[in-house]
Design an enzyme around this catalytic site. Structure first.
Site, PDB file in Angstrom:
ATOM      1  N   HIS A  64       0.852  -1.197   0.000  1.00  0.00           N
ATOM      2  CA  HIS A  64       0.000   0.000   0.000  1.00  0.00           C
ATOM      3  C   HIS A  64       0.880   1.236   0.000  1.00  0.00           C
ATOM      4  O   HIS A  64       2.093   1.151   0.110  1.00  0.00           O
ATOM      5  CB  HIS A  64      -1.000  -0.020   1.154  1.00  0.00           C
ATOM      6  CG  HIS A  64      -0.403   0.115   2.533  1.00  0.00           C
ATOM      7  ND1 HIS A  64       0.416  -0.849   3.082  1.00  0.00           N
ATOM      8  CD2 HIS A  64      -0.505   1.099   3.465  1.00  0.00           C
ATOM      9  CE1 HIS A  64       0.778  -0.464   4.296  1.00  0.00           C
ATOM     10  NE2 HIS A  64       0.248   0.718   4.550  1.00  0.00           N
ATOM     11  N   HIS A  66       1.399   3.944   1.923  1.00  0.00           N
ATOM     12  CA  HIS A  66       1.914   4.729   3.057  1.00  0.00           C
ATOM     13  C   HIS A  66       3.434   4.861   3.010  1.00  0.00           C
ATOM     14  O   HIS A  66       4.144   3.921   2.650  1.00  0.00           O
ATOM     15  CB  HIS A  66       1.463   4.101   4.387  1.00  0.00           C
ATOM     16  CG  HIS A  66       0.013   4.378   4.696  1.00  0.00           C
ATOM     17  ND1 HIS A  66      -0.714   3.645   5.593  1.00  0.00           N
ATOM     18  CD2 HIS A  66      -0.828   5.326   4.205  1.00  0.00           C
ATOM     19  CE1 HIS A  66      -1.950   4.125   5.666  1.00  0.00           C
ATOM     20  NE2 HIS A  66      -2.049   5.135   4.822  1.00  0.00           N
ATOM     21  N   ASP A  68       5.787   4.923   5.176  1.00  0.00           N
ATOM     22  CA  ASP A  68       6.671   4.004   5.913  1.00  0.00           C
ATOM     23  C   ASP A  68       6.743   2.624   5.239  1.00  0.00           C
ATOM     24  O   ASP A  68       7.411   1.724   5.735  1.00  0.00           O
ATOM     25  CB  ASP A  68       6.249   3.885   7.390  1.00  0.00           C
ATOM     26  CG  ASP A  68       4.865   3.275   7.577  1.00  0.00           C
ATOM     27  OD1 ASP A  68       3.945   3.618   6.807  1.00  0.00           O
ATOM     28  OD2 ASP A  68       4.704   2.453   8.500  1.00  0.00           O
ATOM     29  N   HIS A  69       6.083   2.484   4.081  1.00  0.00           N
ATOM     30  CA  HIS A  69       6.168   1.239   3.299  1.00  0.00           C
ATOM     31  C   HIS A  69       6.807   1.453   1.927  1.00  0.00           C
ATOM     32  O   HIS A  69       7.230   0.490   1.290  1.00  0.00           O
ATOM     33  CB  HIS A  69       4.771   0.623   3.137  1.00  0.00           C
ATOM     34  CG  HIS A  69       4.193   0.170   4.440  1.00  0.00           C
ATOM     35  ND1 HIS A  69       4.022  -1.155   4.757  1.00  0.00           N
ATOM     36  CD2 HIS A  69       3.793   0.876   5.527  1.00  0.00           C
ATOM     37  CE1 HIS A  69       3.524  -1.251   5.979  1.00  0.00           C
ATOM     38  NE2 HIS A  69       3.380  -0.031   6.467  1.00  0.00           N
ATOM     39  N   HIS A 122      -7.492  -0.738   5.491  1.00  0.00           N
ATOM     40  CA  HIS A 122      -6.450   0.165   6.017  1.00  0.00           C
ATOM     41  C   HIS A 122      -6.235   1.299   5.012  1.00  0.00           C
ATOM     42  O   HIS A 122      -6.256   2.473   5.366  1.00  0.00           O
ATOM     43  CB  HIS A 122      -5.178  -0.635   6.250  1.00  0.00           C
ATOM     44  CG  HIS A 122      -4.013   0.179   6.718  1.00  0.00           C
ATOM     45  ND1 HIS A 122      -3.976   0.762   7.963  1.00  0.00           N
ATOM     46  CD2 HIS A 122      -2.851   0.511   6.104  1.00  0.00           C
ATOM     47  CE1 HIS A 122      -2.824   1.417   8.096  1.00  0.00           C
ATOM     48  NE2 HIS A 122      -2.129   1.288   6.991  1.00  0.00           N
ATOM     49  N   ASP A 143      -0.186  -3.740   6.283  1.00  0.00           N
ATOM     50  CA  ASP A 143      -0.824  -3.232   7.502  1.00  0.00           C
ATOM     51  C   ASP A 143      -2.275  -3.684   7.604  1.00  0.00           C
ATOM     52  O   ASP A 143      -3.107  -3.010   8.226  1.00  0.00           O
ATOM     53  CB  ASP A 143      -0.779  -1.690   7.535  1.00  0.00           C
ATOM     54  CG  ASP A 143       0.611  -1.166   7.855  1.00  0.00           C
ATOM     55  OD1 ASP A 143       1.507  -1.971   8.165  1.00  0.00           O
ATOM     56  OD2 ASP A 143       0.793   0.071   7.790  1.00  0.00           O
ATOM     57  N   HIS A 181       4.643  -4.638  10.984  1.00  0.00           N
ATOM     58  CA  HIS A 181       5.012  -3.912  12.218  1.00  0.00           C
ATOM     59  C   HIS A 181       5.121  -4.877  13.393  1.00  0.00           C
ATOM     60  O   HIS A 181       4.410  -5.882  13.447  1.00  0.00           O
ATOM     61  CB  HIS A 181       3.956  -2.860  12.571  1.00  0.00           C
ATOM     62  CG  HIS A 181       3.945  -1.659  11.682  1.00  0.00           C
ATOM     63  ND1 HIS A 181       4.743  -0.556  11.890  1.00  0.00           N
ATOM     64  CD2 HIS A 181       3.224  -1.397  10.565  1.00  0.00           C
ATOM     65  CE1 HIS A 181       4.509   0.347  10.942  1.00  0.00           C
ATOM     66  NE2 HIS A 181       3.591  -0.138  10.119  1.00  0.00           N
TER      67      HIS A 181
HETATM   68 ZN   LIG Z   1      -0.097   1.726   6.472  1.00  0.00          ZN
END
Ligand SMILES: [Zn+2]
Length: 270
Positions: A64, A66, A68-69, A122, A143, A181
């Site tokens: 996805h 985001h 942090d990915h 998410h 996530d 995570h």
């Molecule tokens: Zn995420």
């Protein structure tokens, strides 16, 4: 097994966590000198690992959009030329092969065969990768699913996320679940409040605490463990539905209402 425990720089074929930020895992798959990574939010720790083990990055899988990915993707592509796979309906820094439900990702030299699942909730275009690495059934769920928990609903509805969890619940029970995570202990504290009498969860919590005390990841989990312990996969279980209704202080008439109450409960749990 962590890289530090291996005498030579050579990594045995396998799936290894690369730590990023405070609690992200970038999963590295390797076989021979080839490697792939899932959701590289940062490039530096991936470069360090590739260099240390003399690996060539051939593929990057994204679940996805985001940051942090995906934050490390452009740097990694610039230095490796790796091929990027990602969700078709999300805006990504780069994506060579946009994917949607039932598309496949195969890499013969890595021994990787994956099928894409659309798992909105998410984010609206979130995908998961389920299949095999060698003979092992595996899942990269980003996530969407966490050990004993699930991702927050930033762009989706409880109904969408409940359906997404249902798709993951239908995978073979022995499937290893590679979440993005390290949220396990905090999820378990909440899950034990939902189901205080769940002995499988109690034992898993002890094992997870021991792993964290030794600075080891609690992951991968398995679909079987999640089915036995994760409240978000147990919305049809009477004890979970009853606990959610008690928390909500009103009757819940469907698994989706149970799911929505559980998500709200977890959001407010301290
Ligand atoms: Zn995420």
């Amino acid at each position: 097994m962590p890289a530090e425990k291996i005498a030579t720089n050579h990594l045995e074929p396998g799936i290894y966590p690369i730590k990023a930020f405070s609690d992200n895992y970038i999963w590295l798959l390797t076989n021979g000198h080839d490697a792939a990574v899932v959701d590289p939010g940062q490039a530096a720790p991936v470069f360090d690992t590739l260099q240390h083990h003399n690996l060539t990055l051939v593929s990057i899988l994204l679940t996805h959009h985001h940051q942090d990915h995906v934050g490390g993707v452009l740097d990694l592509v610039a230095h490796s030329g790796a091929h990027v796979f990602g969700p078709a309906s999300e805006v990504l820094p780069v994506c060579n092969t946009p994917l949607q439900e039932n598309d496949t990702v195969k890499d013969a030299s890595l021994g990787l065969r994956l099928t894409v699942l659309d798992v909105p909730g998410h984010t609206s275009g979130h995908i998961a990768y389920a299949g095999t690495f060698g003979d092992d059934p595996i899942l990269f769920c980003g996530d969407t699913l966490f050990a004993a928990g699930c991702g927050r609903l930033f762009e989706g509805t409880p109904a969408q996320m409940d359906a997404s969890m249902g798709k993951l619940a239908a995978l073979p029970p022995q499937t290893r679940v590679y979440c993005a995570h390290e949220y396990t202990l905090s999820n378990m504290r909440w899950a034990r409040t939902v189901e205080p009498d769940n002995q499988v969860l109690a034992r898993w919590q002890q094992a997870a605490q021991k792993a964290r005390d030794q600075d080891q990841p609690t992951l991968p989990s398995s679909i079987a463990q999640e089915l036995a312990c994760n409240p978000f996969m147990r919305t049809r279980h009477p004890a979970v539905a009853q606990a959610a209704a008690q928390w909500a202080r009103h009757a819940l008439t469907s698994p989706i209402e149970v799911f929505a109450a559980l998500r709200e409960w977890k959001n407010n749990f301290r």
